[in-house]
Design a protein around this motif. Sequence first.
Motif, mmCIF file in Angstrom:
data_model
loop_
_atom_site.group_PDB
_atom_site.id
_atom_site.type_symbol
_atom_site.label_atom_id
_atom_site.label_comp_id
_atom_site.label_asym_id
_atom_site.label_seq_id
_atom_site.Cartn_x
_atom_site.Cartn_y
_atom_site.Cartn_z
ATOM 1 N N TYR A 183 11.559 -6.931 7.259
ATOM 2 C CA TYR A 183 11.309 -7.466 6.294
ATOM 3 C C TYR A 183 12.311 -7.258 5.362
ATOM 4 C CZ TYR A 183 9.424 -8.908 1.558
ATOM 5 O OH TYR A 183 9.278 -9.473 0.598
ATOM 6 N N SER A 202 4.192 -7.373 -3.307
ATOM 7 C CA SER A 202 4.952 -8.751 -3.536
ATOM 8 C C SER A 202 4.172 -9.648 -2.373
ATOM 9 C CB SER A 202 6.689 -8.709 -3.570
ATOM 10 O OG SER A 202 6.979 -8.369 -2.311
ATOM 11 N N ASP A 220 9.132 -16.923 -2.874
ATOM 12 C CA ASP A 220 10.421 -17.271 -3.343
ATOM 13 C C ASP A 220 11.169 -18.567 -3.901
ATOM 14 O OD1 ASP A 220 12.346 -16.774 -6.189
ATOM 15 O OD2 ASP A 220 13.191 -14.739 -5.412
ATOM 16 N N LYS A 235 27.155 3.052 -6.763
ATOM 17 C CA LYS A 235 27.484 1.999 -6.094
ATOM 18 C C LYS A 235 28.318 0.765 -6.320
ATOM 19 C CE LYS A 235 23.425 -0.372 -4.763
ATOM 20 N NZ LYS A 235 22.655 -0.650 -4.000
ATOM 21 N N ARG A 293 6.506 -13.550 -15.686
ATOM 22 C CA ARG A 293 7.442 -12.150 -15.870
ATOM 23 C C ARG A 293 6.915 -11.616 -17.501
ATOM 24 N NH1 ARG A 293 8.665 -14.551 -11.101
ATOM 25 N NH2 ARG A 293 9.669 -12.883 -9.499
ATOM 26 N N GLU A 313 24.841 3.361 0.789
ATOM 27 C CA GLU A 313 24.172 1.878 1.496
ATOM 28 C C GLU A 313 24.665 1.072 2.672
ATOM 29 O OE1 GLU A 313 22.239 -0.438 -1.062
ATOM 30 O OE2 GLU A 313 20.353 -0.815 -0.561
ATOM 31 N N ASN A 343 9.930 -4.563 -1.327
ATOM 32 C CA ASN A 343 8.186 -3.801 -1.290
ATOM 33 C C ASN A 343 7.199 -4.925 -0.916
ATOM 34 O OD1 ASN A 343 5.725 -2.632 -1.846
ATOM 35 N ND2 ASN A 343 6.435 -2.360 -4.710
ATOM 36 N N ILE A 396 14.612 1.101 4.160
ATOM 37 C CA ILE A 396 16.168 1.423 3.751
ATOM 38 C C ILE A 396 15.183 1.569 1.675
ATOM 39 C CG2 ILE A 396 18.322 0.962 2.634
ATOM 40 C CD1 ILE A 396 18.593 0.642 5.409
ATOM 41 N N ASP A 397 15.078 2.430 0.979
ATOM 42 C CA ASP A 397 14.550 2.429 -0.431
ATOM 43 C C ASP A 397 14.254 3.718 -0.763
ATOM 44 O OD1 ASP A 397 12.358 -0.035 -1.189
ATOM 45 O OD2 ASP A 397 12.282 1.798 -2.588
ATOM 46 N N SER A 407 8.327 -5.189 -8.800
ATOM 47 C CA SER A 407 7.313 -4.090 -8.378
ATOM 48 C C SER A 407 8.035 -2.720 -9.012
ATOM 49 C CB SER A 407 6.764 -4.421 -7.297
ATOM 50 O OG SER A 407 7.548 -3.565 -5.954
ATOM 51 N N ASN A 434 14.405 -8.179 -2.194
ATOM 52 C CA ASN A 434 14.845 -8.961 -3.455
ATOM 53 C C ASN A 434 15.964 -8.340 -3.868
ATOM 54 O OD1 ASN A 434 15.080 -8.632 -6.266
ATOM 55 N ND2 ASN A 434 15.089 -11.109 -5.584
ATOM 56 N N ASN A 469 -0.930 -9.638 -6.187
ATOM 57 C CA ASN A 469 -1.573 -10.343 -4.451
ATOM 58 C C ASN A 469 -2.482 -9.408 -3.925
ATOM 59 O OD1 ASN A 469 0.644 -11.628 -5.193
ATOM 60 N ND2 ASN A 469 2.540 -9.964 -5.118
ATOM 61 N N ASN A 475 7.017 3.793 -2.467
ATOM 62 C CA ASN A 475 5.934 3.474 -3.085
ATOM 63 C C ASN A 475 4.577 2.465 -2.529
ATOM 64 O OD1 ASN A 475 7.676 0.983 -1.456
ATOM 65 N ND2 ASN A 475 8.490 0.649 -3.371
#
Length: 768
Positions: free
Chosen positions: A123, A420, A157, A463, A648, A495, A416, A440-441, A655, A126, A741, A445
């Motif tokens: 997965y 989402s 999206d 970065k 928004r 990264e 996430n 990879i985060d 999130s 964004n 959600n 959360n």
Amino acid sequence: MGTLSTDEPTAIDTHDGPTRTAFRTCPLCEAGCGLEITVKGEGPQQEVTRIRGDMNDVFSKGFICPKGSTLKQFQADPDRLRLPVVKRDGEFVEVEWDEAFATIAAGLLPVLEEHGRDASAIYLGNPGAHSIAPMLYNRNLIKSLGTRNRFSASTVDQRPKEISAALMFGSVTVPVPDLNRTDHIVLLGANPYASNGSLCTAPDFPGRLEAIQARGGKVVVVDPRRSETALKADQHVAIRPGTDAHLLAAIANVLLTDGLADPSNVAEHCNGLDALPELLAPFTPESVESICGINADEIRMLATELAAAPTAAVYGRIGTCTQEFGTLASWLVDIVNLLSGNLDKVGGAMFSMGAVGQPSTKGKPGSGRGFRMGRAVSRVGEHPESLGEFSVAALPEEIETEGPGQVKALVTVAGNPVSSNPNSGRLDAALATLDFMVSIDPYINETTRHADVILPPPPPLQKSHYDLALLNFAVHNVANYSPPVLPLDDGQLSEGEIMLRLSALLDGAELGDLEEAATTSDEAAARAILSAATRDEYGNVHGRDVDELFEQLDGETGPERLLDIMLQTGPYGAGFGADPDGLSLAKLRANPNGVDLGALEPERIPDLLRTPSGKIELTPEQILGDMPRLVASLDRDWHDSMVLVGRRHVRSNNSWMHNVPVLMKGRNRCTMQMHPHDAARHGIDDGEPAKVTSRVGEVIIDVEVTDGIRPGVVSIPHGFGQNLPGVRLRTATEYRGINTNVLTDEAFRDELSGNIALNGVPVTITAA
Ligand SMILES: Nc1nc2c(c(=O)[nH]1)N[C@H]1C(S)=C(S)[C@@H](COP(=O)(O)OP(=O)(O)OC[C@H]3O[C@@H](n4cnc5c(=O)[nH]c(N)nc54)[C@H](O)[C@@H]3O)O[C@H]1N2
Ligand SMILES: Nc1nc2c(c(=O)[nH]1)N[C@H]1C(S)=C(S)[C@@H](COP(=O)(O)OP(=O)(O)OC[C@H]3O[C@@H](n4cnc5c(=O)[nH]c(N)nc54)[C@H](O)[C@@H]3O)O[C@H]1N2
Ligand code: SF4
Ligand SMILES: [Mo]
């Protein structure tokens, strides 16, 4: 093409003084504002003391929103992971990188060996679209994982717009409103005063709208809420959620039947123009007025004004995509632009030309292989593939449903989904049953708390940056590279390195060889891009020797090397010496405030088309196949239920920025907006809690009574509700919020694209 400055940078002052100024594009939203960053100290003691808008940025010219300066707080956030964590006896423990990869090898590889590669899923979230390494190396990871189960935030999206554009133009080439020159703009389902724009890269989008008004033009907002943008608009049309396709079809119909349509500028490049009148005939202003909740005269007026304005652009965004008729609405946006004579014209809907190139700037101009979807279907729900992925609607069931190919392992990159994705309670429960999960985060959360290993990337200030994707949607052509503002900490991995090492592990490299294997595959990636470029007969390095070009890349490695190749072989590229004035990474390094590549060009059609016919396909078969669904909806009772939409806020970002205290100050923003009539009908007062129930879930949330929303509609923002066991986000978990959600429903979606209908969700409300 605009001017390219070759001056040495004067503002980047990396010499010995204790204070220096660095420039960096903000990665937080699609606007890509230039930041001017003051850094004090030297070596590891360096510290960012101030972040403000870069007045000299060629695109944003000093604009910044409240989030931009918080990169500093993000950097300092004590909850942000500095080292990998692995789960031991249910608790996360910090470990060194080698140990993290060893844990993955011991936990993930056996699952893949026993159950096959398709027993895994990936997965992609964004922030990966705003970060150079995921943009460049997600594909390596996907390939190394070798699974058919690929998911991303795109199906909550913009997938409908990608599909409609690809069907029409042959590749994902999305027209953007020419904000800087248009006389008239109609925005549907977008609130750029909060979001700063999307699929339309325009720093200071609000200022650009105000400039339209200042030059005597008109701004029209179509939104069930009186959003911040609607408040500033000349006209607000409070549409019923999920009915934009009906409205746009009626507008197109009026243009056609009242003799207002004038697509002459592109007509010779169109297939299907003649079929439009009959296709759209059922959608008259009278037949849609009670569905859209907009009176027929107002619909006629919208059409008439679009046709009469010297230039005009219709722009649809998230509200038009994340809804039941998302692809048809997205398609109709371009149909209306075309019929009103505004497609591919100055002041209309135009095409950006990003410096790294895109399918519509590669290969033979004017035609191509076109776009195909549905080449595979998912195992359980038979969801069709699009752009190499399945709808996220399929993710929970693929984990839950036993049998060959059941997903038992998951990799997430910058995502996430528990926050989402729809029906998040179900997904949350499904993730808890996985045999192994790697994320990879930077945070623990809602989603990553289920991981066995979390690999944290460095924060933005450590970065480099180039907006590989977003500059292909820019309202003015620019290119802007930012080197890291601060060096990596000792032992910290970039990264890109994290991604390449994980790929190498999945490819079977020994633990001790990961670094070397990463170096090798990075070089292979560079050679692959070079090789494709040398094979492009229409490109600027056609026929040249890959080794010869590769030698010239001395000095750069990793994302920088790949970026340099893409820039050099792109539409403005230096072509490895072919055009000494052309773009390269070196040129961008010498221009820290960006390079202005000029205003968007008109008459890009037919060259940018990549359809097999060499025409714009106005009535692709997938669209024709979906139209009966829209026609059938004309007979539906649209009034039978309250419906939920999102929203928004400028101080929030999906999130993951709710842990920044300065952004969370003030009144509770996670409220349910409700019209006074509905509140009275339900016996709920302002500030009181209400229970909201959908087919799949239930939440309790404070009500904000406001006449700024259509009766029959309630609005809850997404991205809140971090308060779950195991989440390590101290500021966010204290916030009074819920996850909307829990209510949205994977079964409620735009059938053609598989995109989830996060807006227009039927709900029942009672006082709590
Ligand atoms: N109800 C409702 N739901 C929605 C929406 C809506 O309007 N309404 N909007 C949808 C939209 S448009 C989107 S794009 C999705 C977003 O959905 P996702 O992409 O699934 O989620 P985000 O909230 O963006 O979370 C991003 C994750 O990336 C991590 N992260 C941040 N920076 C980096 C980085 O540099 N590298 C890495 N590796 N990780 C990073 C964060 O810690 C977080 O875990 O949400 C969708 N969900
Ligand atoms: N501050 C901030 N900026 C962001 C983000 C963020 O979370 N916070 N997220 C970023 C991301 S990932 C994205 S994709 C973009 C999204 O950027 P935008 O597309 O501008 O999204 P929103 O600001 O959510 O505005 C969507 C509007 O659509 C309305 N709406 C809901 N349903 C319908 C409908 O059926 N029809 C119509 N016509 N309108 C409807 C809502 O009321 C809302 O005002 O924003 C990006 N920028
Ligand atoms: S609008 Fe704000 S968050 Fe978006 S790029 Fe600009 S400063 Fe960053
Ligand atoms: Mo998004």
